[in-house]
Design an enzyme around this catalytic site. Structure first.
Site, mmCIF file in Angstrom:
data_model
loop_
_atom_site.group_PDB
_atom_site.id
_atom_site.type_symbol
_atom_site.label_atom_id
_atom_site.label_comp_id
_atom_site.label_asym_id
_atom_site.label_seq_id
_atom_site.Cartn_x
_atom_site.Cartn_y
_atom_site.Cartn_z
ATOM 1 N N ARG A 200 0.849 -1.198 -0.135
ATOM 2 C CA ARG A 200 0.029 0.022 -0.097
ATOM 3 C C ARG A 200 0.760 1.376 -0.031
ATOM 4 O O ARG A 200 0.585 2.003 -0.499
ATOM 5 C CB ARG A 200 -1.055 -0.037 1.188
ATOM 6 C CG ARG A 200 -2.108 -0.952 1.035
ATOM 7 C CD ARG A 200 -3.165 -0.844 2.282
ATOM 8 N NE ARG A 200 -2.630 -1.307 3.628
ATOM 9 C CZ ARG A 200 -2.762 -2.318 4.200
ATOM 10 N NH1 ARG A 200 -3.513 -3.333 3.742
ATOM 11 N NH2 ARG A 200 -2.326 -2.664 5.246
ATOM 12 N N ASP A 238 -16.661 -3.728 -3.441
ATOM 13 C CA ASP A 238 -16.676 -4.806 -2.715
ATOM 14 C C ASP A 238 -17.922 -5.450 -2.731
ATOM 15 O O ASP A 238 -18.998 -4.681 -2.638
ATOM 16 C CB ASP A 238 -15.920 -4.374 -1.369
ATOM 17 C CG ASP A 238 -15.399 -5.441 -0.652
ATOM 18 O OD1 ASP A 238 -14.185 -5.717 -0.694
ATOM 19 O OD2 ASP A 238 -15.880 -6.324 0.041
ATOM 20 N N ASN A 267 -21.128 -7.175 -7.113
ATOM 21 C CA ASN A 267 -20.018 -8.415 -7.661
ATOM 22 C C ASN A 267 -19.020 -7.668 -8.471
ATOM 23 O O ASN A 267 -19.254 -6.973 -9.699
ATOM 24 C CB ASN A 267 -21.157 -9.413 -8.593
ATOM 25 C CG ASN A 267 -19.923 -10.471 -8.997
ATOM 26 O OD1 ASN A 267 -19.401 -10.123 -10.063
ATOM 27 N ND2 ASN A 267 -20.237 -11.689 -8.824
ATOM 28 N N ASP A 288 -7.285 -6.644 -5.411
ATOM 29 C CA ASP A 288 -6.737 -7.437 -4.388
ATOM 30 C C ASP A 288 -8.019 -8.475 -3.604
ATOM 31 O O ASP A 288 -8.803 -8.168 -2.735
ATOM 32 C CB ASP A 288 -6.655 -6.357 -3.246
ATOM 33 C CG ASP A 288 -5.855 -6.976 -2.094
ATOM 34 O OD1 ASP A 288 -5.227 -8.381 -2.177
ATOM 35 O OD2 ASP A 288 -5.770 -6.273 -0.998
ATOM 36 N N CYS A 326 -3.681 -13.934 -2.688
ATOM 37 C CA CYS A 326 -3.438 -14.165 -1.260
ATOM 38 C C CYS A 326 -3.814 -15.862 -1.151
ATOM 39 O O CYS A 326 -3.807 -16.326 -0.084
ATOM 40 C CB CYS A 326 -4.196 -13.566 -0.350
ATOM 41 S SG CYS A 326 -5.870 -13.797 -0.321
#
Length: 383
Positions: A200, A238, A267, A288, A326
């Site tokens: 970030r 989000d 979505n 992300d 991730c």
């Protein structure tokens, strides 16, 4: 304690600092306990390690290669070493991941410090039952913590939420460079994603005054805030209405004018497709998403999802793409290939500016590459 004989390969792995072995490496499988226990690992009759065994897992987690007691002193020393690494080596002060499971030789324990608040994810009923009080005592002894909130780290573990210290304080404001964030330790996982901190901060060097930035899967606005304080106009997307409310609060906390940001609930794939249809373009696009591959079985579908998301993101960006994964089961090279393939499909020539990972307070030790999970690529569009 039950003694389990391991094969030569597992023995060599432990000698090379690995903190996990697999149950298939146990020679006397008939002696595997029926419940979660601390066991002694041996090789040719000699002591090798003490380890945490759970019959619900194929992984045996190494606690120590010394024939020592697992007691208050054991946890205190490891927690102290973890603190010294963060504060003396990394120069982190008030906020950091203090315990990163095997990365700090404390398997099944994740612990984040946010100023005076602490949040723990615990993945072992045995550790909770026998040692949690000692662990909490050591954490308070070694810090200025007022509250520690403990929750289970994964489904299936019968661990109830517990609060130690001040039972009324769960929220604080942390500082990350020039940015400020509200953190509630009752939130998702431990309340905030500290693993992306360095990424970030690195983002800020690529933001120009007046940029339009799209932050996809923005959660509570981590990347969004860093872009906004550098003068960008931000659109965040989000699925979580609650997360977006906190994202708005974080923008207000950083004195970002309301006309400089917009958060959209929905979505991500559909919203990005609609942006493309409407001819929308952004100077910087950030992707992300949560882990698409929770298990090895999900890998194929996960790669399709990463491919689609990156394709859409590349179509929408004019200058920069910051894309992350991730997922443990998607390694660095596989993720890179997926992103590059998406660029070919979008017919955009791109330069890989940098390839980063998790913040160093999520340590990856030399014998435990499995601790490496976060991938973050910075790419620019070649004009």
């Amino acid at each position: 304690m039950v003694e389990l004989e391991v094969d030569k390969r597992a023995y060599n792995s432990i000698q090379n600092f690995s903190k996990i072995i697999y149950t298939k490496a146990v020679v006397n499988k008939e002696d595997l306990p029926k419940k979660e226990e601390i066991v002694i690992l041996t090789y040719k009759g000699k002591f090798v390690a003490k380890a945490l065994y759970n019959p619900n897992s194929v992984i045996i987690k190494i606690l120590t290669t010394k024939n020592e007691d697992i007691d208050y002193d054991f946890f205190y020393k490891r927690i102290l070493n973890a603190k010294l690494y963060r504060e003396e080596i990394l120069n982190y002060k008030n906020t950091y991941r203090w315990i990163y499971a095997e990365g700090d030789e404390l398997p099944t324990i994740i612990f984040d410090k946010y100023n005076e608040l602490g949040a723990m994810q615990l993945m072992s009923k045995l550790i909770e039952k026998k040692y949690l009080n000692e662990i909490i005592e050591a954490l308070f002894e070694l810090s200025d913590l007022e509250t520690i909130y403990v929750k289970k780290g994964k489904k299936g573990e019968k661990i109830k939420d517990k609060i130690f210290g001040n039972k009324k304080k769960f929220e604080t404001v942390i500082q990350e460079g020039e940015a400020k964030f509200k953190v509630n330790v009752k939130g998702h996982k431990t309340g905030f994603f500290l693993d992306q901190r360095e990424n970030r901060l690195y983002l800020e060097r690529f933001i120009k005054e007046g940029d339009r930035v799209l932050d996809v899967c923005c959660y509570t606005g981590g990347f969004s805030v860093h872009a906004a304080i550098r003068g960008a106009e931000v659109v965040g997307v989000d699925l979580s209405k609650k997360a977006l409310k906190t994202a708005e609060e974080n923008m207000e906390l950083n004195n970002i004018p309301k006309d400089k940001y917009e958060f959209i609930e929905g979505n991500a794939f559909k919203i990005m497709e609609e942006f493309i249809e409407d001819g929308e373009r952004f100077d910087v696009v950030i992707l992300d998403p949560p882990a698409f591959a929770q298990t090895e079985k999900n890998l194929k579908n996960a790669l399709r999802a990463y491919s689609s998301l990156n394709y859409l993101g590349i179509r929408l960006t004019n200058r920069m793409l910051i894309t992350c994964s991730c997922s443990h089961h998607v390694d660095k090279e596989l993720f890179k290939k997926t992103v590059i393939s998406s660029a070919f499909r979008a017919k955009k020539n791109m330069v890989i500016v940098d390839y980063k990972g998790q913040a160093p307070d999520h340590p990856i030790t030399i014998g435990n590459r499995n601790l490496e999970y976060l991938k973050c690529m910075f790419l620019s569009v070649r004009r």
